[in-house]
Design an enzyme around this catalytic site. Structure first.
Site, PDB file in Angstrom:
ATOM      1  N   LYS A 165       0.856  -1.183   0.000  1.00 20.11           N
ATOM      2  CA  LYS A 165       0.000   0.000   0.000  1.00 20.11           C
ATOM      3  C   LYS A 165       0.896   1.238   0.000  1.00 20.11           C
ATOM      4  CE  LYS A 165      -4.545   0.246   2.089  1.00 20.11           C
ATOM      5  NZ  LYS A 165      -5.264   0.285   3.366  1.00 20.11           N
TER       6      LYS A 165
HETATM    7  O1  G3P Z   1      -9.663   0.988   3.920  1.00 20.43           O
HETATM    8  C1  G3P Z   1      -9.392   2.238   4.431  1.00 20.43           C
HETATM    9  C2  G3P Z   1      -9.808   2.323   5.844  1.00 20.43           C
HETATM   10  O2  G3P Z   1      -8.956   1.608   6.670  1.00 20.43           O
HETATM   11  C3  G3P Z   1     -10.039   3.690   6.333  1.00 20.43           C
HETATM   12  O3  G3P Z   1     -11.251   3.618   6.954  1.00 20.43           O
HETATM   13  O4  G3P Z   1     -13.005   4.282   8.477  1.00 20.43           O
HETATM   14  O5  G3P Z   1     -10.624   4.978   8.919  1.00 20.43           O
HETATM   15  O6  G3P Z   1     -11.911   6.016   7.068  1.00 20.43           O
HETATM   16  P1  G3P Z   1     -11.715   4.797   7.914  1.00 20.43           P
END
Ligand code: G3P
Length: 221
Positions: free
Chosen positions: A83
Site C-alpha cells: 500500500k
Molecule cells: O480501507 C481504508 C480504511 O482503513 C479507512 O477507513 O473508516 O478509517 O476512514 P476509515
C-alpha cells in the site's frame, strides 16, 4: 464484487474467513497499531489465514524509502500487496515496484486525477476512501463512479477497492457502481447478512416445526 476485510485483528479475520466469502485483507498503520503487536509478525499471522491479497502499507514518504520497505514486506509472503499513498513520490515508487512485478494498492485516494495517474504508474489496486469524503460532505460514492467511468473509458485494468466503508449501503452502492472490490470492517460484514424478516421467518418455522412434533407425539400416546 470481491470482499476484503479491512482490519489487522486476527479474531475478526478468522471469523470472516470462516464465512467462506473472504477474498483478501487490507491493513494500514492505524489498524496495525490498534493490535499493539510487532507489525511484521502480525502480517505473517494474517497471511497464514488468508491466501488472497493482503495489503501492507509503507510509512516512508520518499520513493527510495517506500521501495526499500516494500522489498522487506514482500519477503513475508507472495500475496502481500504494497500500500502506497497517492503522492508523486508514491507514483514513482509504484512505477518501480510494478516493473519488479510487485503488486501495489494506491491508498488515500480522494480524486479521479489521483486514480488515473495511479493507474498510469502501474498500480494493481486503487483505494478511494468513501467514508472520509462523506465525513467532509463530499460524495464518496461519486468518486467511485468517476473512477469506474474513467477506467472503463481506457480499458484500465487497475482494480477499484471501495475503501473506508462505514455501513451496508456503502457496500451495496459500491457493487451497483461496479467497484471490483469492497474492503469492509468486520462489524459491517456481519451486518450484511442481518435482516429482521430472516430472523422472524426462522422463528416462525421453528415454532411451527415444534408444534408439529408435539402434535405427533401427543397422537402417539
Ligand atoms: O480501507 C481504508 C480504511 O482503513 C479507512 O477507513 O473508516 O478509517 O476512514 P476509515
Amino acid at each position: 464484487m470481491k470482499l476484503f476485510i479491512d482490519t489487522a485483528n486476527l479474531d475478526d479475520i478468522k471469523k470472516a474467513h470462516s464465512y467462506g466469502v473472504l477474498d483478501g485483507v487490507t491493513t494500514n498503520p492505524t489498524l496495525l497499531s490498534k493490535e499493539g503487536n510487532d507489525p511484521l509478525e502480525q502480517l505473517k499471522k494474517i497471511v497464514e489465514i488468508v491466501k488472497g491479497p493482503v495489503s501492507a502499507e509503507v510509512t516512508s514518504l520518499d520513493k527510495e524509502g517506500m521501495v526499500k520497505e516494500a522489498k522487506d514486506l514482500v519477503k513475508i509472503a507472495s500475496n502481500i500487496v504494497i500500500k502506497v499513498p497517492c503522492t508523486t513520490e508514491g507514483l514513482a515508487a509504484t512505477k518501480e515496484l510494478s516493473q519488479k512485478n510487485i503488486k501495489t494498492n494506491l491508498t488515500l485516494c480522494f480524486s479521479p486525477s489521483q486514480a488515473l495517474l495511479a493507474a498510469k504508474s502501474g498500480a494493481s489496486f486503487i483505494s478511494p476512501f468513501i467514508g472520509r469524503l462523506d465525513d467532509i460532505s463530499a460524495e464518496g460514492m461519486g468518486l467511485v463512479s468517476d473512477i469506474r467511468l474513467i477506467y472503463d473509458n481506457f480499458s484500465i485494468k487497475t482494480e477499484i477497492i471501495a475503501a473506508s466503508i462505514r455501513h451496508p449501503l456503502h457496500f451495496i452502492d459500491a457493487a451497483r457502481i461496479g467497484a471490483d472490490i469492497a474492503t469492509v470492517p468486520f462489524n459491517v460484514i456481519d451486518k450484511l447478512m442481518n435482516h429482521p424478516l430472516t430472523e422472524k421467518g426462522i422463528d416462525r418455522f421453528l415454532q411451527d416445526w415444534q408444534k408439529l412434533k408435539e402434535k405427533l407425539e401427543s397422537g402417539l400416546k
